[in-house]
Design a protein around this motif. Structure first.
Motif, mmCIF file in Angstrom:
data_model
loop_
_atom_site.group_PDB
_atom_site.id
_atom_site.type_symbol
_atom_site.label_atom_id
_atom_site.label_comp_id
_atom_site.label_asym_id
_atom_site.label_seq_id
_atom_site.Cartn_x
_atom_site.Cartn_y
_atom_site.Cartn_z
ATOM 1 N N HIS A 16 33.256 100.035 26.908
ATOM 2 C CA HIS A 16 32.053 99.270 27.257
ATOM 3 C C HIS A 16 31.051 99.183 26.106
ATOM 4 C CE1 HIS A 16 32.610 98.253 31.495
ATOM 5 N NE2 HIS A 16 33.202 99.438 31.651
ATOM 6 N N GLY A 17 31.323 99.822 25.002
ATOM 7 C CA GLY A 17 30.403 99.782 23.872
ATOM 8 C C GLY A 17 29.079 100.464 24.150
ATOM 9 N N ILE A 18 29.121 101.538 24.923
ATOM 10 C CA ILE A 18 27.905 102.265 25.285
ATOM 11 C C ILE A 18 27.629 103.344 24.249
ATOM 12 C CG2 ILE A 18 26.832 103.756 27.033
ATOM 13 C CD1 ILE A 18 28.701 102.335 29.069
ATOM 14 N N GLU A 19 26.408 103.348 23.732
ATOM 15 C CA GLU A 19 26.026 104.344 22.721
ATOM 16 C C GLU A 19 25.964 105.731 23.340
ATOM 17 O OE1 GLU A 19 22.209 105.443 19.830
ATOM 18 O OE2 GLU A 19 22.216 103.580 20.986
ATOM 19 N N THR A 36 25.655 112.636 25.810
ATOM 20 C CA THR A 36 24.668 111.853 26.541
ATOM 21 C C THR A 36 24.898 110.375 26.270
ATOM 22 O OG1 THR A 36 23.019 113.621 26.411
ATOM 23 C CG2 THR A 36 22.218 111.412 26.929
ATOM 24 N N ALA A 37 25.091 109.607 27.348
ATOM 25 C CA ALA A 37 25.286 108.168 27.253
ATOM 26 C C ALA A 37 23.952 107.467 27.448
ATOM 27 C CB ALA A 37 26.284 107.700 28.303
ATOM 28 N N HIS A 38 23.665 106.495 26.574
ATOM 29 C CA HIS A 38 22.388 105.773 26.617
ATOM 30 C C HIS A 38 22.650 104.322 27.007
ATOM 31 C CE1 HIS A 38 20.507 109.147 24.409
ATOM 32 N NE2 HIS A 38 21.679 109.200 23.782
ATOM 33 N N PHE A 39 22.057 103.869 28.096
ATOM 34 C CA PHE A 39 22.305 102.536 28.633
ATOM 35 C C PHE A 39 21.152 101.587 28.296
ATOM 36 C CE2 PHE A 39 24.566 105.650 31.130
ATOM 37 C CZ PHE A 39 25.839 105.113 31.187
ATOM 38 N N ASP A 40 21.455 100.297 28.297
ATOM 39 C CA ASP A 40 20.451 99.290 27.935
ATOM 40 C C ASP A 40 19.247 99.323 28.862
ATOM 41 O OD1 ASP A 40 22.067 98.452 25.887
ATOM 42 O OD2 ASP A 40 22.942 96.764 26.996
ATOM 43 N N SER A 41 19.440 99.801 30.088
ATOM 44 C CA SER A 41 18.345 99.880 31.062
ATOM 45 C C SER A 41 17.346 100.971 30.719
ATOM 46 C CB SER A 41 18.916 100.154 32.454
ATOM 47 O OG SER A 41 19.592 101.406 32.473
ATOM 48 N N GLY A 42 17.685 101.819 29.733
ATOM 49 C CA GLY A 42 16.844 102.961 29.405
ATOM 50 C C GLY A 42 17.280 104.239 30.095
ATOM 51 N N PRO A 87 36.963 88.480 36.598
ATOM 52 C CA PRO A 87 35.862 88.967 35.751
ATOM 53 C C PRO A 87 35.954 90.460 35.476
ATOM 54 C CG PRO A 87 35.087 88.613 37.992
ATOM 55 C CD PRO A 87 36.498 88.097 37.947
ATOM 56 N N ARG A 88 35.572 90.837 34.266
ATOM 57 C CA ARG A 88 35.467 92.259 33.935
ATOM 58 C C ARG A 88 34.149 92.784 34.504
ATOM 59 N NH1 ARG A 88 39.347 93.604 29.991
ATOM 60 N NH2 ARG A 88 41.100 92.248 30.499
ATOM 61 N N PRO A 89 34.209 93.845 35.275
ATOM 62 C CA PRO A 89 32.989 94.324 35.929
ATOM 63 C C PRO A 89 32.004 94.919 34.932
ATOM 64 C CG PRO A 89 34.793 95.838 36.297
ATOM 65 C CD PRO A 89 35.386 94.643 35.628
ATOM 66 N N PRO A 90 30.711 94.660 35.135
ATOM 67 C CA PRO A 90 29.705 95.305 34.296
ATOM 68 C C PRO A 90 29.554 96.765 34.684
ATOM 69 C CG PRO A 90 28.647 94.065 36.044
ATOM 70 C CD PRO A 90 30.112 93.783 36.160
ATOM 71 N N VAL A 91 28.917 97.511 33.819
ATOM 72 C CA VAL A 91 28.685 98.936 34.104
ATOM 73 C C VAL A 91 27.663 99.072 35.231
ATOM 74 C CG1 VAL A 91 27.829 101.110 33.174
ATOM 75 C CG2 VAL A 91 29.206 99.583 31.735
ATOM 76 N N ASP A 92 28.007 99.860 36.213
ATOM 77 C CA ASP A 92 27.096 100.203 37.297
ATOM 78 C C ASP A 92 26.618 101.631 37.036
ATOM 79 O OD1 ASP A 92 25.757 100.771 39.634
ATOM 80 O OD2 ASP A 92 27.542 100.747 40.913
ATOM 81 N N VAL A 93 25.450 101.757 36.433
ATOM 82 C CA VAL A 93 24.972 103.081 36.032
ATOM 83 C C VAL A 93 24.811 103.995 37.250
ATOM 84 C CG1 VAL A 93 23.154 104.357 34.842
ATOM 85 C CG2 VAL A 93 23.796 102.080 34.039
#
Length: 230
Positions: free
Chosen positions: A193-196, A205-211, A158-164
């Motif tokens: 990772h397609g992170i905005e 500044t990286a913006h994650f789905d978690s806010g 598995p490809r690991p998810p981002v661990d903020v």
């Protein structure tokens, strides 16, 4: 890809991406004993089997790296080496001789300081290969007289998810191993990772789905000078 990348810049670009995948893979491959059947592209670690391609080997006595496709026992058309032929094409396109030269002195390669038996300058080539070919990970298998490097291509890994929460340490570790372009390390990781991200001069500044956000500050040379998670 930048206009004129060197091997070290390529390694820096993919350092965090590959380090993250290595951590995830090593949780699956915890046994010390390994065997490989490269005619079947199989790597056996303990009771686990993974599909691999053969990257090459680092010989201790000679102090050299030999690409798998240049090894007389395999060649360019072998089932285990054919999948890595794209590296030669990339090396020719961007004039990166380390990707096109059959054998190299290990002393000519950066040693990222990855810990563990068998690791050394060959890891620089393995990181580049894993990043460019989008491998799941790579494996450095120590044998008497050297280390065999294999690219893990197994879709079951598995490809690991981002661990903020863990990302600051990951970035800091990656840029310490391959310090050639900190900003490229960060930007490549976010892109894979397609992170905005938003940029303003030396700030990113990286913006994650978690806010959550992570703000990176770079100097004029692209070196990371500050990292803040909020």
């Amino acid at each position: 890809m930048i206009d004129k990348p060197t091997l070290d810049v390529m390694a820096a670009a993919y350092a965090a991406v590959v380090a993250e995948r290595q951590i995830a893979f090593e949780r699956l491959a915890v046994a010390e004993i390994w065997t490989a059947d490269l005619d079947d592209r199989q790597l056996h670690i303990g009771d686990r089997t993974f599909e691999v391609s053969f990257l090459g080997s680092a010989a201790d006595a000679e102090g050299t790296w030999l690409w798998g496709w240049a090894n007389a026992a395999f060649g360019v058309d072998h089932v285990a080496t054919a999948p890595i032929s794209e590296l030669v094409t990339i090396g020719q396109k961007y004039d990166v001789p380390e990707l096109t030269t059959p054998s190299l002195p290990l002393s000519a390669l950066a040693n990222p300081g990855i810990h563990g038996p068998g690791h050394g300058p060959g890891d620089t080539l393995a990181v580049v290969a894993c990043g460019l070919l989008d491998g799941s990970a790579y494996y450095a298998g120590e044998y008497e007289g050297g280390t065999a490097y294999m690219l893990v291509t197994d879709a079951s890994v598995p490809r690991p998810p981002v661990d903020v929460a863990g990302l600051p340490l990951l970035i800091q570790s990656a840029t310490a191993m391959f310090p050639h372009d900190h900003r490229l390390t960060v930007e490549t990781y976010l892109g894979v990772h397609g992170i905005e991200a938003t940029t303003y001069g030396e700030f990113l500044t990286a913006h994650f789905d978690s806010g959550e956000t992570i703000s990176f500050t770079f100097d004029e040379r692209g070196e990371l000078t500050d990292l803040t998670r909020s």
